[in-house]
Design an enzyme around this catalytic site. Structure first.
Site, PDB file in Angstrom:
ATOM      1  N   GLU A 143      10.606 -10.568  -0.944  1.00 47.12           N
ATOM      2  CA  GLU A 143       9.552 -10.968  -0.541  1.00 47.12           C
ATOM      3  C   GLU A 143       8.314  -9.972  -0.605  1.00 47.12           C
ATOM      4  O   GLU A 143       8.676  -9.051   0.046  1.00 47.12           O
ATOM      5  CB  GLU A 143       9.214 -11.746   0.773  1.00 47.12           C
ATOM      6  N   ASP A 178       4.978 -15.694  -0.262  1.00 45.14           N
ATOM      7  CA  ASP A 178       4.143 -15.800   1.084  1.00 45.14           C
ATOM      8  C   ASP A 178       2.735 -15.657   0.553  1.00 45.14           C
ATOM      9  O   ASP A 178       2.053 -14.880   0.120  1.00 45.14           O
ATOM     10  CB  ASP A 178       4.581 -14.880   1.911  1.00 45.14           C
ATOM     11  N   GLU A 240       4.455 -19.805   8.724  1.00 47.63           N
ATOM     12  CA  GLU A 240       4.709 -18.420   9.332  1.00 47.63           C
ATOM     13  C   GLU A 240       3.448 -17.818  10.032  1.00 47.63           C
ATOM     14  O   GLU A 240       2.922 -17.106   9.173  1.00 47.63           O
ATOM     15  CB  GLU A 240       5.454 -17.312   8.345  1.00 47.63           C
TER      16      GLU A 240
END
Length: 262
Positions: A143, A178, A240
């Site tokens: 990520e 993300d 998140e």
């Protein structure tokens, strides 16, 4: 339709960790993710998943000493054996919890002069992790994380993550996309999703810049979820973010994609 997973490390702090599973299910989540499971026995977490009829979507491999500021050890010199043991630990948990994705954190760069060597080690360790995880049918994720939240983190950009996956060449190594981190570092989130979706293994959302509910700020999350759906993405979308107040009270943005259960 996108499948939303509650991030239990950030959400539902009104409850003790093991009680967050039932709370998420009551709000209509069908899946959950969290940073680390290692403070609890895998069988105890599995029991909460089963009781709430939840799917475990994702968790992170051990990151080193989190309390002392470590944010992964895959690229850190001299930690090869520890890293390989950490993959064994993560796979032991995944076999019990049933998730097919594990995020491996890259770690911090000691200094700019060390970046190239650490990247080379990162690639080598990811090849090992992917090869080891493949025996259990598990995908390893990497990520890109913005340097504001984690200063010095090795991996910041989507194109670099994609290049690393290509360099390793393992079919079970993918990118954890993300949207919050992508917007902060480089923007143009929709275009990057369209460009990279073939090797995106997990997606996460949060409001930018405060990392609260994704119902305001720089990103139109409802638009992004429609785009993700149109692209044919079938994985989980992790929520998140840190709720502004109570987690359940802040879920109006997600009602379209949630089906509350008794």
């Amino acid at each position: 339709m996108p499948r939303l997973a509650a991030n239990l490390s950030m959400m539902y702090h009104e409850h003790a960790f093991l009680d967050r599973f039932a709370a998420a299910a009551r709000d209509g989540f069908a899946g959950v993710e969290f940073l680390f499971p290692y403070e609890h026995a895998a069988v105890d977490i599995k029991s909460r998943l089963d009781d709430a009829a939840l799917t475990q979507a994702l968790f992170n491999a051990p990151p080193g000493d989190w309390a002392k500021g470590e944010r992964g050890i895959a690229s850190v010199p001299g930690r090869d054996d520890e890293f390989r043991r950490s993959i064994d630990t993560a796979l032991d948990y995944a076999r019990v919890l049933g998730n097919r994705k594990i995020h491996v954190m890259a770690g911090l760069v000691a200094n700019e002069a060390a970046r190239e060597a650490q990247r080379a080690q990162y690639v080598e360790q990811l090849a090992y992790a992917a090869r080891t995880a493949a025996a259990d049918g598990i995908t390893v994720l990497i990520e890109p994380i913005n340097p504001r939240d984690i200063p010095g983190y090795l991996l910041n950009r989507q194109d670099d993550a994609q290049a690393i996956c290509a360099q390793v060449g393992a079919p079970n190594l993918q990118v954890q996309f993300d949207c919050y981190h992508c917007q902060i570092v480089e923007g143009d989130v929709t275009t990057k999703l369209k460009r990279d979706i073939a090797r995106v293994g997990h997606i996460q959302v949060a409001g930018v810049p405060e990392r609260h509910e994704p119902d305001r700020g720089e990103l139109n999350t409802a638009w992004l979820l429609d785009v993700i759906d149109e692209l044919g993405y079938e994985g989980w979308v992790g929520c998140e973010y840190r709720p502004r107040a109570g987690t359940s009270a802040g879920l109006d943005w997600a009602r379209k994609w949630l089906a509350p259960r008794a």
